[in-house]
Scaffold this motif. Structure first.
Motif, short mmCIF file in Angstrom:
data_model
loop_
_atom_site.label_atom_id
_atom_site.label_comp_id
_atom_site.label_asym_id
_atom_site.label_seq_id
_atom_site.Cartn_x
_atom_site.Cartn_y
_atom_site.Cartn_z
N PHE A 58 19.21 26.88 -1.91
CA PHE A 58 19.82 26.49 -3.18
C PHE A 58 18.74 26.09 -4.20
O PHE A 58 18.79 26.51 -5.36
N SER A 59 17.77 25.31 -3.78
CA SER A 59 16.70 24.86 -4.68
C SER A 59 15.88 26.03 -5.19
O SER A 59 15.53 26.10 -6.38
N LEU A 60 15.56 26.96 -4.31
CA LEU A 60 14.79 28.14 -4.70
C LEU A 60 15.60 29.01 -5.66
O LEU A 60 15.06 29.56 -6.63
N TYR A 61 16.89 29.14 -5.39
CA TYR A 61 17.77 29.91 -6.26
C TYR A 61 17.74 29.34 -7.67
O TYR A 61 17.57 30.07 -8.66
N LEU A 62 17.89 28.02 -7.80
CA LEU A 62 17.87 27.38 -9.12
C LEU A 62 16.55 27.63 -9.83
O LEU A 62 16.52 27.95 -11.02
N LYS A 128 10.54 37.69 -4.79
CA LYS A 128 10.47 38.16 -3.40
C LYS A 128 10.89 37.09 -2.40
O LYS A 128 11.59 37.38 -1.42
N GLU A 129 10.44 35.84 -2.62
CA GLU A 129 10.76 34.78 -1.66
C GLU A 129 12.27 34.51 -1.63
O GLU A 129 12.86 34.36 -0.56
N LEU A 130 12.89 34.48 -2.80
CA LEU A 130 14.33 34.26 -2.86
C LEU A 130 15.08 35.38 -2.18
O LEU A 130 16.00 35.14 -1.38
N LEU A 131 14.72 36.61 -2.49
CA LEU A 131 15.41 37.75 -1.89
C LEU A 131 15.23 37.77 -0.37
O LEU A 131 16.18 38.08 0.37
N GLU A 132 14.05 37.40 0.09
CA GLU A 132 13.81 37.35 1.53
C GLU A 132 14.69 36.28 2.19
O GLU A 132 15.26 36.51 3.26
N ARG A 133 14.80 35.12 1.53
CA ARG A 133 15.63 34.05 2.09
C ARG A 133 17.10 34.45 2.10
O ARG A 133 17.85 34.14 3.04
N LEU A 185 26.45 28.64 -3.76
CA LEU A 185 25.40 28.05 -2.94
C LEU A 185 25.46 26.53 -2.94
O LEU A 185 25.16 25.88 -1.93
N ARG A 186 25.86 25.95 -4.06
CA ARG A 186 26.02 24.49 -4.12
C ARG A 186 27.12 24.03 -3.15
O ARG A 186 26.95 23.06 -2.41
N LYS A 187 28.23 24.74 -3.17
CA LYS A 187 29.33 24.41 -2.26
C LYS A 187 28.92 24.66 -0.81
O LYS A 187 29.28 23.87 0.10
N TYR A 188 28.16 25.70 -0.58
CA TYR A 188 27.67 26.03 0.76
C TYR A 188 26.84 24.87 1.31
O TYR A 188 27.00 24.47 2.47
N VAL A 189 25.96 24.31 0.49
CA VAL A 189 25.14 23.18 0.92
C VAL A 189 26.03 22.01 1.33
O VAL A 189 25.77 21.33 2.32
#
Length: 206
Positions: A58-62, A128-133, A185-189
């Protein structure tokens, strides 16, 4: 229409439907013999991994969405207005009820991750890091769904669970796509921690 096979249901069904488990009394589970001997331990580990990595995702997404998401996440990512499967089970609920609720949750999450990943490949192809995660989380989620399918079939002879999915982001603006992703993603967390606390005791070695 006929009964949709349990495994195919996840792949074919995309419209919102009522979420309920269909109990089957025959020996029709298609994946009964596919369960590995360590399926419970594997399921526990997958839930633990998802729980441990949800906040980082979630943090990386933001971070990758830029402003105004980085500075106004509480407002823009408030999940109150989106559909997310109700998770009303607790540690004292029956194990079957917990397993069905888990399946609904992670089937929804798997479809949502596919939606988010598609949007991010379009909007942030260099992240790339976000897509990999996102890909790794999806891979773990799919493995978890497979194991939950096995456990439901093997232990309760349930081979079909109707799942309600969220809205697709296709055709929405870039901002709306980013917002929908951060809301999910926020709800997922928020939910994954609860899911781990509820599920793990039910999968402890007897």
């Amino acid at each position: 229409t006929g009964v949709v096979p349990f495994v195919a249901l996840l792949l074919l069904q995309r419209r919102p439907v009522a979420g309920r488990a269909l109990l089957v009394t025959g020996s029709g589970c298609p994946s009964h013999g596919l369960c590995r001997s360590n399926v419970q331990e594997q399921t526990r580990k997958q839930v633990a991994v998802l729980n441990a990595t949800a906040q980082e995702l979630f943090s990386l997404y933001l971070k990758c969405q830029g402003e105004p998401f980085s500075s106004e996440s509480d407002k823009l990512c408030n999940p109150a207005g989106i559909f997310f499967p109700a998770f009303r089970v607790n540690r004292t609920s029956e194990r079957k009820e917990v397993m069905v609720a888990m399946y609904k949750l992670f089937a929804f999450l798997n479809a949502s991750l596919g939606n988010i990943t598609r949007d991010q490949e379009e909007l942030n192809p260099m992240a790339k890091e976000l897509l990999e995660r996102l890909h790794n989380t999806t891979k773990t989620t799919r493995g978890l769904i497979s194991n939950l399918t096995c456990l439901l079939c093997k232990n309760y002879n349930i081979f079909q669970v109707d799942v309600r999915y969220g809205d697709s982001s296709k055709g929405k603006s870039a901002f709306k796509k980013k917002q929908q992703g951060c809301q999910v993603l926020r709800k997922y967390v928020q939910v994954i921690g609860q899911a781990a606390r509820v599920l793990l005791p039910h999968l402890s070695p007897s």
